[in-house]
Every structure is written in structure tokens, then in C-alpha cells.
Design an enzyme around this catalytic site. Structure first.
Site, PDB file in Angstrom:
ATOM      1  N   ARG A  52       0.860  -1.173   0.000  1.00  0.00           N
ATOM      2  CA  ARG A  52       0.000   0.000   0.000  1.00  0.00           C
ATOM      3  C   ARG A  52       0.902   1.231   0.000  1.00  0.00           C
ATOM      4  NH1 ARG A  52       2.346   1.921   3.822  1.00  0.00           N
ATOM      5  NH2 ARG A  52       0.773   3.537   3.828  1.00  0.00           N
ATOM      6  N   GLY A  53       0.270   2.408  -0.105  1.00  0.00           N
ATOM      7  CA  GLY A  53       1.056   3.625  -0.272  1.00  0.00           C
ATOM      8  C   GLY A  53       1.206   3.888  -1.770  1.00  0.00           C
ATOM      9  N   ALA A  54       0.966   5.130  -2.167  1.00  0.00           N
ATOM     10  CA  ALA A  54       0.832   5.449  -3.597  1.00  0.00           C
ATOM     11  C   ALA A  54       2.038   5.021  -4.453  1.00  0.00           C
ATOM     12  CB  ALA A  54       0.537   6.940  -3.755  1.00  0.00           C
ATOM     13  N   ARG A  89      -7.027  -0.411  -7.125  1.00  0.00           N
ATOM     14  CA  ARG A  89      -7.355   0.630  -6.147  1.00  0.00           C
ATOM     15  C   ARG A  89      -7.538   1.941  -6.916  1.00  0.00           C
ATOM     16  NH1 ARG A  89      -4.217   1.103  -0.621  1.00  0.00           N
ATOM     17  NH2 ARG A  89      -6.180   2.029   0.029  1.00  0.00           N
ATOM     18  N   GLN A 202      -2.095   2.422   9.932  1.00  0.00           N
ATOM     19  CA  GLN A 202      -0.797   2.501   9.236  1.00  0.00           C
ATOM     20  C   GLN A 202       0.220   3.325  10.025  1.00  0.00           C
ATOM     21  OE1 GLN A 202      -3.765   2.924   7.815  1.00  0.00           O
ATOM     22  NE2 GLN A 202      -3.773   2.431   5.635  1.00  0.00           N
ATOM     23  N   ASP A 243      -2.007  10.601  -2.055  1.00  0.00           N
ATOM     24  CA  ASP A 243      -2.283   9.553  -3.051  1.00  0.00           C
ATOM     25  C   ASP A 243      -2.597  10.133  -4.417  1.00  0.00           C
ATOM     26  OD1 ASP A 243      -3.084   8.455  -0.246  1.00  0.00           O
ATOM     27  OD2 ASP A 243      -2.597   6.747  -1.519  1.00  0.00           O
ATOM     28  N   LYS A 254      -4.892   9.834   3.120  1.00  0.00           N
ATOM     29  CA  LYS A 254      -5.604   8.938   4.040  1.00  0.00           C
ATOM     30  C   LYS A 254      -6.661   9.695   4.849  1.00  0.00           C
ATOM     31  CE  LYS A 254      -5.361   5.452   4.263  1.00  0.00           C
ATOM     32  NZ  LYS A 254      -6.365   4.593   3.553  1.00  0.00           N
TER      33      LYS A 254
HETATM   34  O1  MRU Z   1      -4.530   3.146   2.097  1.00  0.00           O
HETATM   35  P1  MRU Z   1      -3.050   3.375   2.032  1.00  0.00           P
HETATM   36  O2  MRU Z   1      -2.301   2.858   3.213  1.00  0.00           O
HETATM   37  O3  MRU Z   1      -2.475   2.875   0.722  1.00  0.00           O
HETATM   38  O4  MRU Z   1      -2.905   4.936   2.035  1.00  0.00           O
HETATM   39  C1  MRU Z   1      -1.633   5.493   1.960  1.00  0.00           C
HETATM   40  C2  MRU Z   1      -1.623   6.940   2.185  1.00  0.00           C
HETATM   41  O5  MRU Z   1      -2.641   7.581   2.311  1.00  0.00           O
HETATM   42  C3  MRU Z   1      -0.297   7.601   2.172  1.00  0.00           C
HETATM   43  O6  MRU Z   1      -0.279   8.702   3.016  1.00  0.00           O
HETATM   44  C4  MRU Z   1      -0.039   8.078   0.739  1.00  0.00           C
HETATM   45  O7  MRU Z   1      -0.136   6.978  -0.164  1.00  0.00           O
HETATM   46  C5  MRU Z   1       1.270   8.652   0.570  1.00  0.00           C
HETATM   47  S1  MRU Z   1       2.451   7.369   0.525  1.00  0.00           S
HETATM   48  C6  MRU Z   1       3.936   8.029   0.201  1.00  0.00           C
END
Ligand code: MRU
Length: 366
Positions: A52-54, A89, A202, A243, A254
Site C-alpha cells: 500500500r502507499g501510492a 485501487r 498505518q 495519493d 488517508k
Molecule cells: O490506504 P493506504 O495505506 O495505501 O494509504 C496510503 C496513504 O494515504 C499515504 O499517506 C499516501 O499513499 C502517501 S504514501 C507516500
């Protein structure tokens, strides 16, 4: 010299055909590595948030195209598989960006083995590029922490962050954490308030784990504590990831990020967003109307997982019959953002200032 973060959440197995990832559902109490060997496994890993994470979703999707090329018969099938990966996603724009880029590289080749090799090479380039972008974000963002430290005559700079925008969410360094790692590596006194980040925690699970391993002082707080801390002068700046950010600076991140931005504005606390250029959606400028917000399984709200004795367990929190809702992201309007920390430097969250840093990318809005 800045200390290099050797940590990576994704790499290729020796045969070049299995994608190895850290299973982020299990952290911090179990460190498990999974091999993703098919497109279905890649999609499942993205949907279930093994990864996860963009930026990391993007890199995983890119390697997914490599696996699709290895399995696919022809061009049409490969395009169909890429479409399935992109749909895993909806909010993080990095996924579509990285998949499209890798697909285009693969389709330049006529023969299947060449397509696989081209996709592997392009996915590797994207991963290396994101690591370098995050390293640069760290250098630019560390200046802000350095200035705050100077203003405080060397006293600890308190930074609040939400979710995990660390190396686990990227490839190395992280986005929001990169300036913190660089500042800490330079010997500046920093302390991080880590929002737990319900529902999947997270912050409490991943950011706290990362910071702890790097020796960065931090404290986990309940999501609702940030406003109180800001009112009492205990937060010098907020740094979060994103994201998807529009060409005009609206920031999807998030769920709960918006509330932190409101509290920061009310308390004159600077609110920064750190992102690589792959997280800009250059085609849109109205975040509230144009960014798709993922709705996830309500059971993520209803249940909490944690360590009970020797093993992890999941427990139900509300009454069994109570319905729950789970919007996974929110949009912070550009007017609440003090600045965007990018690989090319820091800019204001306005269309004009973003275009000044990215003249080659901006102007793509339909
Ligand atoms: O649902 P997630 O855990 O994938 O969400 C991630 C986030 O919201 C992070 O803050 C965002 O992707 C930035 S990651 C460098």
C-alpha cells in the site's frame, strides 16, 4: 552527506519472475515476505493492502505488467490485464501512471520474451526513479526542519504525520518521512507525533515501526489528539504524503488528513505535503469533485488486529449489528496546504506555482 535508507519493501527474486514484497498487513509484529508470481496475486496484494502507499502501489503494478507479459498471449490480452491491475485501487494515481508507462514500454516490442524484458526494465526504472525522487524530497524538505530548528535555537522540532508515507509506502526514504530521516541523519533534534490512523493503523503499525528501526524519537497518538497538541504549541509542522494531488494543489490522502489541515490552519501550524511528481494528476484541478475516493470494507472499521500474547488476533469493537462506513481517503483543499515538497523543490499549492516547478507536465487539464 545524507544517510542512505537501504530499506525497500519490494524487489525481484533471483529468477526475475517473482515479485517479493513485505506483507504490510502483518507488521509490526510479524515480518513476512511474499512472492507474487501471477497477475491475480498482484491484484490481490494491492486490494488487500499487502502493499500500500501510492508510489509502492505504482511499482507493484508495474511489475504486475511484467508478469502479465510473461503469461499473456498477445497485445489485446496484455492490455486487458493491465486494465485489471489499474482497477485494483482507485485513488492513488501512481498505479495507473506506472502501469501505463510499463505497458507502453512492453508494447514497443513485438516478441513476447522482449516484452517481458522491456516491462522488467521499465518497472525497475520506475522503482529507481521513485527512490531518487524520495531522496530529493528528503533534501528539500529537510531545509524546512533545519529552519524550524534554527528558530527554536536547536530545541527539538516536533513534526506530526498521518498514515504511513515512509519507505514502506514508497521504495526508499518515503515522502513525508524523507525530510525527517535526512534531518535526523544530520543530527537535528526531531520528534514525530505519529497519528495511529484508523481504521488500519498505518501510523501506529508501520510509521512507528519504521521510525523505531531508524532510531527517530516518536510518540504514537490517537487520531483525535493532534488538534489538542497544536493548541498547546507542541507541533511545529505537519508533513503528510498524498495519493493524488491535482494540478491546482488539492490533496487526497488517508482519511483524517483534512481534519489535521483544519486544526493546523486554526493554530498557525505549517501543513506540508510531500510527493513525487508521479502523484500529481495533471488532468484535474478540482480535488473534491474529480478525485475518486475509495470505499473499503466496513469490517476494517469494525475489527482491530493486534498482538495478544504470542500471536496476533482480530477483535470486534462495536456491537455486532451496528453498521459501519469506511471512506479510505479525504481531500484537503489547496488553500489549507502551506507547501508541496517535491523532487524539484518546494512550491505553494497553487496551479501557477506548481506549473513553475513542472512546466513540462502542467497544462494537461482537459
Ligand atoms: O490506504 P493506504 O495505506 O495505501 O494509504 C496510503 C496513504 O494515504 C499515504 O499517506 C499516501 O499513499 C502517501 S504514501 C507516500
Amino acid at each position: 552527506m545524507d544517510e542512505l535508507n537501504p530499506n525497500r519493501p519490494i524487489w525481484l527474486a533471483d529468477d526475475g519472475l517473482a515479485v517479493r514484497v513485505i506483507d504490510q498487513r502483518k507488521l509490526p509484529h510479524e515480518l513476512e515476505i511474499l512472492d507474487l508470481t501471477t497477475v491475480d496475486r498482484v491484484i490481490q496484494a494491492i486490494v488487500e493492502m499487502v502493499v500500500r502507499g501510492a508510489p509502492l502501489i505504482g511499482v507493484t503494478g508495474a511489475y504486475g505488467v511484467m508478469l502479465a507479459a510473461a503469461a499473456a498471449g498477445g497485445r489485446a490480452e496484455l492490455e486487458k490485464e493491465a486494465g485489471r491491475i489499474k482497477a485494483a485501487r482507485p485513488t492513488a494515481v501512481n498505479l495507473a501512471w506506472a502501469v501505463d508507462r510499463t505497458l507502453a514500454a512492453a508494447l514497443e516490442c513485438g516478441r513476447q520474451p522482449d516484452r517481458v524484458a522491456a516491462a522488467r526494465q521499465e518497472a525497475g526504472r520506475i522503482a529507481a526513479g521513485e527512490a531518487e525522487n524520495c531522496r530529493r524530497i528528503g533534501s528539500h524538505g529537510a531545509r524546512l526542519i533545519q529552519e524550524a530548528s534554527r528558530r527554536k535555537e536547536g530545541k527539538t522540532v516536533n513534526i506530526l504525520t498521518h498514515c504511513n508515507a515512509g519507505w514502506l509506502a514508497c521504495v526508499e526514504w518515503g515522502t513525508a518521512t524523507a525530510p525527517i530521516y535526512v534531518a535526523h541523519g544530520r543530527g537535528l533534534k526531531v520528534h514525530v507525533w505519529v497519528d495511529e490512523t484508523r481504521p488500519l493503523n498505518q501510523g501506529a503499525r508501520l510509521t512507528a515501526w519504521e521510525l523505531g528501526r531508524r532510531g527517530v524519537p516518536h510518540t504514537v497518538i490517537a487520531d483525535n489528539a493532534g488538534g489538542h497538541l497544536m493548541q498547546h504549541g507542541l507541533v511545529d509542522m505537519v508533513i503528510v504524503g498524498t495519493d493524488r494531488t491535482t494540478a491546482a494543489g488539492d490533496v487526497a490522502n488517508k482519511i483524517g488528513t483534512y481534519l489535521k489541515a483544519l486544526a493546523a490552519r486554526d493554530n498557525d501550524v505549517p501543513f506540508y505535503v510531500a510527493l513525487p511528481s508521479s502523484t500529481f494528476d495533471w488532468r484535474i484541478s478540482d480535488g473534491l469533485r474529480q478525485i475518486p475516493i475509495e470505499e473499503r470494507d466496513p469490517d476494517e472499521v469494525r475489527y482491530v488486529r493486534g498482538l495478544a500474547g504470542e500471536s496476533t488476533r482480530q477483535v470486534l469493537v462495536p456491537p455486532a449489528q451496528s453498521p459501519a462506513a469506511n471512506p479510505a481517503f479525504d481531500v484537503t483543499p489547496a488553500r489549507l496546504v502551506t507547501g508541496l515538497i517535491t523532487e524539484r523543490g518546494i512550491c505553494r499549492a497553487t496551479a501557477a506555482d506548481i506549473a513553475r516547478l513542472f512546466p513540462d507536465k502542467a497544462g494537461a487539464a482537459a
